[in-house]
Write a protein that holds these residues in place. Structure first.
Motif, PDB file in Angstrom:
ATOM      1  N   GLU A  27       0.846  -1.187   0.000  1.00 46.62           N
ATOM      2  CA  GLU A  27       0.000   0.000   0.000  1.00 46.62           C
ATOM      3  C   GLU A  27       0.883   1.240   0.000  1.00 46.62           C
ATOM      4  N   LYS A  49      -8.807  -4.632  -0.525  1.00 44.53           N
ATOM      5  CA  LYS A  49      -9.195  -3.263  -0.867  1.00 44.53           C
ATOM      6  C   LYS A  49      -9.881  -2.559   0.301  1.00 44.53           C
ATOM      7  N   THR A  53      -7.634  -0.670   2.768  1.00 41.98           N
ATOM      8  CA  THR A  53      -6.817   0.468   2.316  1.00 41.98           C
ATOM      9  C   THR A  53      -7.066   1.716   3.141  1.00 41.98           C
ATOM     10  N   GLN A 107      -4.349   3.898   5.721  1.00 39.04           N
ATOM     11  CA  GLN A 107      -3.869   5.224   5.384  1.00 39.04           C
ATOM     12  C   GLN A 107      -3.497   6.029   6.614  1.00 39.04           C
ATOM     13  N   ASP A 123       3.676   1.560   5.056  1.00 41.44           N
ATOM     14  CA  ASP A 123       3.812   0.154   5.403  1.00 41.44           C
ATOM     15  C   ASP A 123       5.226  -0.216   5.792  1.00 41.44           C
TER      16      ASP A 123
END
Length: 605
Positions: free
Chosen positions: A277, A458, A461, A465, A470
């Motif tokens: 990510e 997904k 995600t 954030q 990561d």
């Protein structure tokens, strides 16, 4: 128009003309031969060119073949190779249909020409000889006539002379009569041979020579016709390959039209997608406040003021690649803005020997069997490909086993066809091979399940954030070995520090800390003096493991060990053999049985 009637007196010119025709055939044969050599040489150069640019048997070329442009180029090379083959066909047909035929015909032409002109020359010599014989008879007759006239004049002179005796006159008369008879005989011979010569001459110029010249004319016309046929064949040989040449060119055109830029650009994503990510938002650092500033727990430079965590309990996490387990490294942290600038302006660097070894293994094309040196997405693809190959091999072996089993049944029912025991060794060998392949398949499926279980979805995600980035991106901005979160064999690990992640989610606005260069408490506590961890379960080693790296422990197949720390998502389980021996082993190598009262009790296989 016949040569015999029109060219009866041009024997020498015809001989020179036919000699030129024979040389012309030789010259045309040489031309076709050189043309064939040009085609052969051209085809050879085309094949060498196609071979030169054919993909080599290495991984780089295999990667290139994923792109439509590279596949189109490969198709073009193959079509070009077929195109060269058509030029070889031209050379072969020219050799077999023209050069060989003309070579044989040229020998026959020379033989026939020699025979005809030899016969004509013989006829010429015969008529010339007859002419000379006729001249001989003519000169003899002329000579005898002159002798007879002189003898007659001598007789008449002797007969008119009164002083000559009668006997001399009689002798002169007899001599004159004899000469007259000889002249008459010569005349008869001359007349007879002249008639014979005229007959031979008429036959020569109206029968013999016309027949010979007719054969020479037919020979010459056949030569010209053969040259025309060969020239037509020359064109047909080239025309015959045009359909296949057109197909080759059509194949090149079709290959060029099959190039898809969008597909190639998508393939770039498939080839290089890491599965990580992107970094989260960087939190605001307020330098204007006078109070002690504390950097957020999700930043790169967390402060470290306390030696112990609140509550007096420190997290005991033993990293396998840290040699000094009792002393944590104290490092000077730069402000986050400097680190982020370095991250954006420079390429990722390898910060320790293990990272360097991993990078070197990537360059050399080698790596761990489980492809742990690759990013998650690429590792998943490699593992899936390996699983597919093993499944095909297993199916192939099982098909062979089924066939041998049927053969054995036939031998059992009909012993005369063969000995059933002769099939057993092969069946045993196939059984061992199937077991080995199934073992390998199970191992790779375990690794695949491990990767798929850790890969972010997904829906995750938005939650991820909140962190800066990561753990995988730590290697791009970190300046120390401890922040390269790797397993002992230099592989990637995808887990984040759980405490940091929890704090980042629960405490988005931490109090500022005036000491921006202090180190992160959670990071340093990883390496503080650890207290003895309690046993949370047991495990059994499924495979032997050689613990060559720091922090790992060697185990034998079937060995029973105590579990003191379960897998945190990095693929490693911490075990203990006795009070002094403990370390990490790969989770996929052991079967773990956690106690029922342990957190998240479950069984790993």
């Amino acid at each position: 128009m016949s040569w015999g009637s029109e060219l009866w007196d041009q024997f020498d010119n015809l001989e020179r003309h036919t000699q030129w025709g024979s040389e012309f055939v030789e010259r045309y044969t040489k031309f076709v031969k050189e043309r064939s050599e040009i085609e052969t040489s051209y085809a050879k150069q085309i094949r060498n060119l196609s071979k030169k640019y054919q993909p080599k048997k290495n991984s780089r070329e295999d990667e290139e073949n994923k792109y439509t442009s590279c596949r189109a180029f490969l198709t073009t090379l193959n079509e070009l190779n077929d195109y060269a083959g058509q030029h070889e066909v031209i050379a072969e047909n020219l050799t077999s249909q023209i050069i060989a035929e003309l070579s044989r015909y040229l020998q026959d032409l020379k033989t026939e020409r020699k025979s005809n002109f030899h016969e004509g020359r013989k006829a010429q010599q015969h008529i010339e000889s007859s002419w000379k014989q006729l001249e001989s008879y003519k000169r003899r007759f002329e000579r005898e006539c002159k002798e007879a006239d002189r003898a007659q004049q001598h007789f008449e002179k002797m007969d008119a002379d009164i002083n000559v005796t009668k006997a001399d006159v009689e002798k002169a008369r007899q001599q004159a009569q004899m000469r007259q008879q000889t002249a008459t005989d010569s005349k008869s011979d001359y007349s007879s041979y002249l008639q014979k010569f005229n007959q031979e001459q008429n036959e020569h110029y109206y029968t013999v020579i016309p027949n010979i010249f007719q054969r020479i004319q037919e020979m010459e016309e056949k030569r010209i016709e053969r040259i025309g046929v060969c020239m037509k064949t020359f064109a047909e040989v080239h025309r015959q390959v045009l359909p296949i040449v057109d197909k080759c060119l059509d194949g090149m055109t079709k290959a060029a039209e099959s190039i898809e830029p969008k597909t190639d650009s998508t393939q770039v994503v498939e080839s290089y997608k890491s599965g990580f990510e992107p970094p989260g938002d960087v939190e605001f650092e307020d330098y204007g406040q006078a109070m002690k500033r504390t950097v957020s727990d999700t930043s790169l430079s967390n402060s470290r003021e306390g030696k112990e965590r609140p509550g007096g309990k420190s997290k005991s996490k033993l990293w396998p690649f840290i040699k000094n387990k009792n002393k944590s490294p104290k490092q000077h942290k730069e402000p986050l803005s400097h680190r982020l600038n370095d991250f954006m302006a420079s390429k990722p660097k390898m910060h320790c020997l293990r990272s360097l070894r991993r990078g070197l293994s990537l360059k050399l094309g080698s790596g761990p069997e489980d492809f742990s040196h690759l990013p998650p997405e690429q590792r998943r693809k490699k593992l899936q490909g390996k699983i597919d190959d093993l499944s095909k091999d297993i199916q192939k072996e099982m098909d062979q086993r089924d066939a041998l089993t049927k053969m054995k049944d036939v031998y059992v029912k009909n012993p005369q066809m063969g000995d059933p025991a002769s099939v057993d060794p092969r069946l045993a060998e196939i059984g061992q091979s199937v077991e080995r392949l199934q073992f390998e398949l199970q191992k790779f499926e375990g690794w695949l399940a491990e990767v798929e279980g850790r890969m972010p979805s997904k829906s995750d995600t938005s939650r991820r954030q909140s962190g800066l980035y990561d753990t995988q991106n730590n290697t791009a901005v970190s300046n120390n070995c401890a922040q390269d979160r790797e397993s002992p064999d230099g592989s990637y690990t995808e887990e984040q520090n759980s405490e940091i992640q929890i704090k980042a989610n629960n405490n988005p606005n931490p109090n500022p800390n005036p000491n921006p260069t202090s180190t992160t408490p959670e990071f340093d506590d990883e390496f503080d003096d650890e207290e003895t961890l309690p046993t949370i379960g047991t495990c059994k080693a499924l495979y032997p493991f050689e613990g060559h790296n720091e922090g790992t422990i060697s185990v034998a197949e079937g060995e029973l060990l105590y579990v003191i720390e379960e897998d945190k998502g990095d693929g490693w389980t911490r075990v203990r053999r006795n009070e002094d021996e403990e370390g990490y082993v790969p989770t996929s190598y052991v079967e773990v049985f956690l106690e029922t009262n342990a957190k998240g009790a479950m069984t790993y296989i």
